[in-house]
Design an enzyme around this catalytic site. Sequence first.
Site, PDB file in Angstrom:
ATOM      1  N   HIS A 227      -1.630  -5.659  -0.888  1.00  0.00           N
ATOM      2  CA  HIS A 227      -0.428  -5.301  -0.136  1.00  0.00           C
ATOM      3  C   HIS A 227       0.187  -6.535   0.545  1.00  0.00           C
ATOM      4  CE1 HIS A 227       2.037  -2.654   2.548  1.00  0.00           C
ATOM      5  NE2 HIS A 227       1.865  -3.677   3.388  1.00  0.00           N
ATOM      6  N   HIS A 231       3.890  -8.972   0.286  1.00  0.00           N
ATOM      7  CA  HIS A 231       4.776  -9.549   1.316  1.00  0.00           C
ATOM      8  C   HIS A 231       4.910 -11.057   1.109  1.00  0.00           C
ATOM      9  CE1 HIS A 231       5.095  -5.845   3.476  1.00  0.00           C
ATOM     10  NE2 HIS A 231       3.869  -5.846   3.990  1.00  0.00           N
ATOM     11  N   HIS A 237       8.328  -3.220   2.390  1.00  0.00           N
ATOM     12  CA  HIS A 237       7.684  -1.939   2.131  1.00  0.00           C
ATOM     13  C   HIS A 237       8.469  -1.052   1.178  1.00  0.00           C
ATOM     14  CE1 HIS A 237       5.208  -2.529   5.956  1.00  0.00           C
ATOM     15  NE2 HIS A 237       4.574  -2.950   4.889  1.00  0.00           N
TER      16      HIS A 237
HETATM   17  C1  0D3 Z   1      -0.956  -2.317   7.945  1.00  0.00           C
HETATM   18  O1  0D3 Z   1      -1.727  -2.908   8.661  1.00  0.00           O
HETATM   19  C2  0D3 Z   1      -0.194  -3.016   6.872  1.00  0.00           C
HETATM   20  C3  0D3 Z   1      -1.148  -3.454   5.796  1.00  0.00           C
HETATM   21  C4  0D3 Z   1      -1.400  -2.502   4.706  1.00  0.00           C
HETATM   22  C5  0D3 Z   1      -0.577  -1.445   4.375  1.00  0.00           C
HETATM   23  C6  0D3 Z   1      -0.857  -0.646   3.284  1.00  0.00           C
HETATM   24  C7  0D3 Z   1      -1.956  -0.888   2.488  1.00  0.00           C
HETATM   25  C8  0D3 Z   1      -2.788  -1.927   2.825  1.00  0.00           C
HETATM   26  C9  0D3 Z   1      -2.511  -2.724   3.921  1.00  0.00           C
HETATM   27  C10 0D3 Z   1       0.412  -4.192   7.556  1.00  0.00           C
HETATM   28  S1  0D3 Z   1       1.631  -5.065   6.629  1.00  0.00           S
HETATM   29  N1  0D3 Z   1      -0.730  -1.025   8.048  1.00  0.00           N
HETATM   30  C11 0D3 Z   1      -1.394  -0.267   9.059  1.00  0.00           C
HETATM   31  C12 0D3 Z   1      -2.445   0.659   8.522  1.00  0.00           C
HETATM   32  O2  0D3 Z   1      -2.310   1.151   7.409  1.00  0.00           O
HETATM   33  C13 0D3 Z   1      -0.431   0.444   9.898  1.00  0.00           C
HETATM   34  N2  0D3 Z   1      -3.494   0.840   9.332  1.00  0.00           N
HETATM   35  C14 0D3 Z   1      -4.670   1.538   9.008  1.00  0.00           C
HETATM   36  C15 0D3 Z   1      -4.643   2.949   8.715  1.00  0.00           C
HETATM   37  O3  0D3 Z   1      -5.690   3.488   8.482  1.00  0.00           O
HETATM   38  N3  0D3 Z   1      -3.517   3.627   8.658  1.00  0.00           N
HETATM   39 ZN    ZN Z   2       2.937  -4.220   4.984  1.00  0.00          ZN
END
Ligand code: 0D3
Ligand code: ZN
Length: 476
Positions: A227, A231, A237
């Site tokens: 992911h 970026h 996104h």
């Molecule tokens: C993030 O930290 C994204 C990273 C991400 C998003 C989707 C797939 C893998 C990595 C920052 S760019 N998202 C947070 C998240 O998903 C909000 N946190 C953990 C959770 O369990 N929801």
């Molecule tokens: Zn992200």
Amino acid sequence: MELLGLWISVLGSLMFAEISWTLPIDQDQQLRPEDLELAEGYLRRFYNLDDRSRHRVPVRRIRSPPAVMEEKIREMQNFFGLRETGHLDSHTLEVMREPRCGVPDVENFSFYPGKPKWKNPTITYMIAKYTPDMKREDVEKSFRSALKMWSDAAPLRFIKVNHGKADIVLSFARRTHGDFFPFDGPRGVLAHAFQPGEGMGGDVHFDEDETWTAGRQGYSLFAVAAHELGHSLGLTHSKDPSAIMYPNYRYRSSTQYSLSKDDVLGIQTLYGKPSKKEETQQAPKKCDPNFSFDAATVIGNVIVFFKNRYMWMRTTWTTYWNRLTEGHSSTYLPSIGSHVDAAYDIPAKGVAYIFTGHKYWVVEQLKMKSRSGSIHEYGFSSKIRQIDAAVHVSEYGKTFFFTGEFYYRYDERKRRMDPGFPRLIQTDWPEIPRRVDAVFKLHGSIFLLSGIKSYQYDYRQKRVVKIISANSWLGC
Ligand code: 0D3
Ligand code: ZN
Ligand code: CA
Ligand code: ZN
């Protein structure tokens, strides 16, 4: 940069009372104040909820907060593919409850403003700091697999560097760590990445307060890296829940983890389709009278022959001519981008070792390399820069390496070279030329390929029993 704003700003309790009775809530559902606070903060952060509502202006001066809220809720529901009710129903609240990162969804195009991207298709990366959560090689493997997903979809190449400068610097850090985006402790934001550019551009920071893993417990470093690297390459996104660039992390096993159509479309819009150059490159003229091989090995029931970046595969079932499968090595061994010097296979382990220059790769079932190393781990003298040929004789647990006019015998159990080696090939194998290009073992014989000839050596009788032209293995 995935902007990390404040999650929820503190709201006055007066504000709650004022908003809650005007809010579009589910008729039969009692909204808790914390749900409201969540929704408000969420819509403000990701949907530019009217700035006026951010200040504690008296309620009579907010013209139509319910309408604004409803519209924003609809926008958000549309983004996440939820039913567009405009109400804070339980599904909507559930999605809002999932922590998420940065860029507002409403401005969520596939790219950053100005579409920044890397100008050179060869992109270097460096791991500046590892996590103690995982073995170093697993960290490297996670990054490699994540990068490979993107380089398979677009004409990009990633090269790992160990010092100096790199386009993409990957590191682990907690809390305040030298940029304006401190991490938030366990959970919440997992990582962030900077858009392509100079300096910090492209860099990826992983929150060290998370538990990183190559398996199931904790967060999959591979998945998060995939992911974040999106970026780093210039994607923001996506609202497609199957996309890697979807804003929220969800556990998926790595086998079912691949780029979605949406991700592929995004990256190809930026960089184009992967170049077909390799595939259209001319195959070596196998039936040329001067044809010789680079390497050969038997993997399972298949004899694999290498020449330049090309390979041929035929089954071991019959000794006479049968169907050949052929193609670029990169098709079958995606990570091997150069010619192959030597290869051998240990059937009991189900792995093959492929040598190219001073490096070797471990290959499982002709799939992906799982690890690599230096040939010097075998105990070759430091003068040895490459191997010409290799064969494993499982009856003895020994592997024979040919390099120049010498050969080595390696004990796979003791994991070391047998004493007394290297020896001259000539001394022990007087019937074959001084140098060997490729060797493989089949049906109790060792086949040594040297120049245009193939020598069948019976290692029990200790003599050459048959000589044919090398390319007759390819049906010539
Ligand atoms: C993030 O930290 C994204 C990273 C991400 C998003 C989707 C797939 C893998 C990595 C920052 S760019 N998202 C947070 C998240 O998903 C909000 N946190 C953990 C959770 O369990 N929801
Ligand atoms: Zn992200
Ligand atoms: Ca965190
Ligand atoms: Zn950072």
